[in-house]
Design a protein around this motif. Structure first.
Motif, PDB file in Angstrom:
ATOM      1  N   SER A 117       0.822  -1.205   0.000  1.00  0.00           N
ATOM      2  CA  SER A 117       0.000   0.000   0.000  1.00  0.00           C
ATOM      3  C   SER A 117       0.854   1.252   0.000  1.00  0.00           C
ATOM      4  O   SER A 117       0.570   2.221  -0.712  1.00  0.00           O
ATOM      5  CB  SER A 117      -0.929   0.001   1.225  1.00  0.00           C
ATOM      6  N   SER A 125      -6.819   2.714  -5.080  1.00  0.00           N
ATOM      7  CA  SER A 125      -6.533   3.772  -4.123  1.00  0.00           C
ATOM      8  C   SER A 125      -7.241   5.055  -4.540  1.00  0.00           C
ATOM      9  O   SER A 125      -7.435   5.313  -5.732  1.00  0.00           O
ATOM     10  CB  SER A 125      -5.019   4.014  -4.041  1.00  0.00           C
ATOM     11  N   TYR A 155      -1.265   6.780   9.869  1.00  0.00           N
ATOM     12  CA  TYR A 155      -1.737   5.618   9.123  1.00  0.00           C
ATOM     13  C   TYR A 155      -2.562   4.708  10.027  1.00  0.00           C
ATOM     14  O   TYR A 155      -2.257   4.533  11.212  1.00  0.00           O
ATOM     15  CB  TYR A 155      -0.555   4.822   8.568  1.00  0.00           C
ATOM     16  N   TRP A 181      -6.752  -3.084   3.993  1.00  0.00           N
ATOM     17  CA  TRP A 181      -7.051  -1.672   3.824  1.00  0.00           C
ATOM     18  C   TRP A 181      -5.992  -0.820   4.519  1.00  0.00           C
ATOM     19  O   TRP A 181      -5.499  -1.165   5.590  1.00  0.00           O
ATOM     20  CB  TRP A 181      -8.414  -1.322   4.410  1.00  0.00           C
ATOM     21  N   THR A 182      -5.647   0.307   3.898  1.00  0.00           N
ATOM     22  CA  THR A 182      -4.762   1.299   4.501  1.00  0.00           C
ATOM     23  C   THR A 182      -5.413   2.673   4.398  1.00  0.00           C
ATOM     24  O   THR A 182      -5.873   3.062   3.320  1.00  0.00           O
ATOM     25  CB  THR A 182      -3.392   1.344   3.794  1.00  0.00           C
ATOM     26  N   PHE A 183      -5.457   3.399   5.520  1.00  0.00           N
ATOM     27  CA  PHE A 183      -6.019   4.742   5.562  1.00  0.00           C
ATOM     28  C   PHE A 183      -4.932   5.709   6.026  1.00  0.00           C
ATOM     29  O   PHE A 183      -4.116   5.372   6.879  1.00  0.00           O
ATOM     30  CB  PHE A 183      -7.213   4.802   6.522  1.00  0.00           C
ATOM     31  N   ASN A 184      -4.953   6.906   5.465  1.00  0.00           N
ATOM     32  CA  ASN A 184      -3.904   7.881   5.752  1.00  0.00           C
ATOM     33  C   ASN A 184      -4.511   9.274   5.834  1.00  0.00           C
ATOM     34  O   ASN A 184      -5.168   9.735   4.899  1.00  0.00           O
ATOM     35  CB  ASN A 184      -2.840   7.825   4.646  1.00  0.00           C
ATOM     36  N   SER A 217      -6.260   9.610   2.237  1.00  0.00           N
ATOM     37  CA  SER A 217      -6.235   8.565   1.214  1.00  0.00           C
ATOM     38  C   SER A 217      -6.620   7.226   1.830  1.00  0.00           C
ATOM     39  O   SER A 217      -6.451   7.001   3.032  1.00  0.00           O
ATOM     40  CB  SER A 217      -4.861   8.468   0.563  1.00  0.00           C
ATOM     41  N   PHE A 218      -7.136   6.353   0.981  1.00  0.00           N
ATOM     42  CA  PHE A 218      -7.409   4.971   1.396  1.00  0.00           C
ATOM     43  C   PHE A 218      -7.126   4.053   0.223  1.00  0.00           C
ATOM     44  O   PHE A 218      -7.288   4.430  -0.938  1.00  0.00           O
ATOM     45  CB  PHE A 218      -8.847   4.804   1.908  1.00  0.00           C
ATOM     46  N   SER A 219      -6.678   2.851   0.531  1.00  0.00           N
ATOM     47  CA  SER A 219      -6.327   1.890  -0.515  1.00  0.00           C
ATOM     48  C   SER A 219      -6.722   0.486  -0.069  1.00  0.00           C
ATOM     49  O   SER A 219      -6.794   0.187   1.126  1.00  0.00           O
ATOM     50  CB  SER A 219      -4.846   1.950  -0.852  1.00  0.00           C
ATOM     51  N   ARG A 220      -6.932  -0.378  -1.057  1.00  0.00           N
ATOM     52  CA  ARG A 220      -7.301  -1.771  -0.804  1.00  0.00           C
ATOM     53  C   ARG A 220      -6.473  -2.647  -1.716  1.00  0.00           C
ATOM     54  O   ARG A 220      -6.416  -2.457  -2.935  1.00  0.00           O
ATOM     55  CB  ARG A 220      -8.793  -1.981  -1.083  1.00  0.00           C
TER      56      ARG A 220
END
Length: 294
Positions: free
Chosen positions: A7, A45, A251, A257-260, A289-292
Motif C-alpha cells: 500500500s 486507491s 496511518y 485496507w490502509t487509511f492515511n 487517502s485509502f487503498s485496498r
C-alpha cells in the motif's frame, strides 16, 4: 505486513503526481526486509487533497483535488499504474488528466531501496498539458526508524523541466495493543528543487492563465510591475529550491485496507527570475487517502 508495504509503495507512485513531497510514502518500514512478496497484487486507491498545490504553487487559484488510481505489482519488482486527477472548487469539479506509469523497484541491500519509473500524462483537453512525460529515479536508505533519500525526475513535453527532491522521514507505531496497534505516524521533511515550469507536470495550463490573466507562453512579455526579481534570459531553465514541505501523516491498517490522514505545511520559495511570485504564500492543507490490496 505485506499489505502495508504494498500500500505504501503504490501511495508513493500516486505521490509522484500530486504530493508536495513526492516521496512522502517512502517510509523506513522494514517489513519488506523479512518478507518477500511472492504473488502479484492489485491495489485500488483514492486520495483527496483539501488544496491542490504543485511545487508549493497554485498561482492564487485555490482548488481541492480527488485522485483515484489502480496499480499492479509483480514479485520481481515490475509495476504499473493508472490514475486520474479531478480538480474542483465550490462550483464545479473537472476531470483534468490521466496518468499511466510503469516501473521497476528493488533493493540493493536490506535497507537500501531504489525505483525507476516512466510516466505519461494524458491531459484533458490535450492542449492543457505542458509537461506530459516523466522519467524518474529514486533511492532511499533506512536507519532503524529513520529514512533519508532523494528522487530525480526529468519532465518532457512542449518544454523540458527537472525536479529534485531531498527528503527525510521517520516511522513509529502508536501502540502495542488495541486500536493503536494498527496505527502509525510517519513525519517527513523535504526540500523540492526544480525549474519554473515543473508545476505544470500536474497542473493544467489554464490554472496559471485563469489566475494571472496571462498565457504561460506570453508571461515574459506581460510581467507585473514592478518585477519581483530581476529577469534572466530564460527563467524556465533556472534550477533552484522551490518549496519546503512538512507533513505528519497518520496511518491506520485494517486487513488489506490502509487509511492515511495527513496535515501538510508547504513553504514556497521563489526562484530568481520567476514570474508572479507575489501569488505564492505559505499553505496548510489536509490530505486523506485509502487503498485496498487484492
Amino acid at each position: 505486513m505485506k499489505p502495508l508495504f504494498t500500500s505504501l509503495f503504490f501511495a508513493f507512485l500516486m505521490g509522484q503526481l500530486f504530493a508536495q513531497n513526492p516521496d512522502i510514502n517512502r517510509l523506513p518500514d522494514t517489513s519488506f526486509q523479512t518478507e518477500q512478496i511472492k504473488t502479484a497484487s492489485w491495489t485500488i486507491s483514492t486520495a483527496l487533497n483539501s488544496r491542490v498545490l504543485s511545487a508549493g504553487r497554485d498561482y492564487g487559484s485555490s482548488q481541492f483535488g480527488v485522485f483515484p488510481g489502480v496499480f499492479y505489482s509483480h514479485p520481481i519488482g515490475l509495476n504499473a499504474g493508472l490514475s486520474g486527477s479531478m480538480y474542483g472548487d465550490s462550483a464545479s469539479l473537472s476531470y483534468t488528466q490521466s496518468n499511466l506509469s510503469v516501473g521497476f523497484a528493488g533493493s540493493l541491500t536490506s535497507s537500501w531501496r531504489y525505483s525507476l519509473t516512466f510516466s505519461h500524462t494524458f491531459f484533458h483537453p490535450a492542449e492543457e498539458g505542458l509537461l506530459s512525460n516523466g522519467i524518474g529515479l529514486s533511492s532511499d536508505l533506512s536507519f532503524g526508524a529513520f529514512n533519508v533519500g532523494t528522487s530525480f525526475t526529468a519532465m518532457l513535453g512542449e518544454e523540458n523541466g527537472y525536479r529534485l527532491n531531498l527528503f527525510s522521514s521517520g516511522y513509529w507505531a502508536l501502540g502495542q495493543n488495541g486500536f493503536l496497534a494498527n496505527c502509525a505516524i510517519g513525519p517527513s521533511l523535504s526540500g523540492l528543487f526544480g525549474t519554473e515550469n515543473i508545476p505544470f507536470y500536474t497542473l493544467p495550463l489554464t490554472q496559471f492563465e485563469r489566475a494571472t490573466g496571462v498565457r504561460w507562453m506570453e508571461r515574459e512579455k506581460k510581467l507585473p510591475s514592478p518585477t519581483p526579481w530581476p529577469r534572466q534570459e530564460s527563467s524556465s531553465t533556472i534550477f533552484g529550491l522551490m518549496s519546503i514541505n512538512l507533513a505528519v501523516p497518520i496511518y491506520y491498517y485494517a486487513g488489506n485496507w490502509t487509511f492515511n490522514l495527513s496535515p501538510n505545511l508547504v513553504i514556497p520559495v521563489p526562484l530568481p527570475g520567476e514570474t508572479y511570485t507575489e501569488a505564492q504564500s505559505n499553505s496548510v492543507f489536509f490530505s486523506f487517502s485509502f487503498s485496498r490490496q487484492f
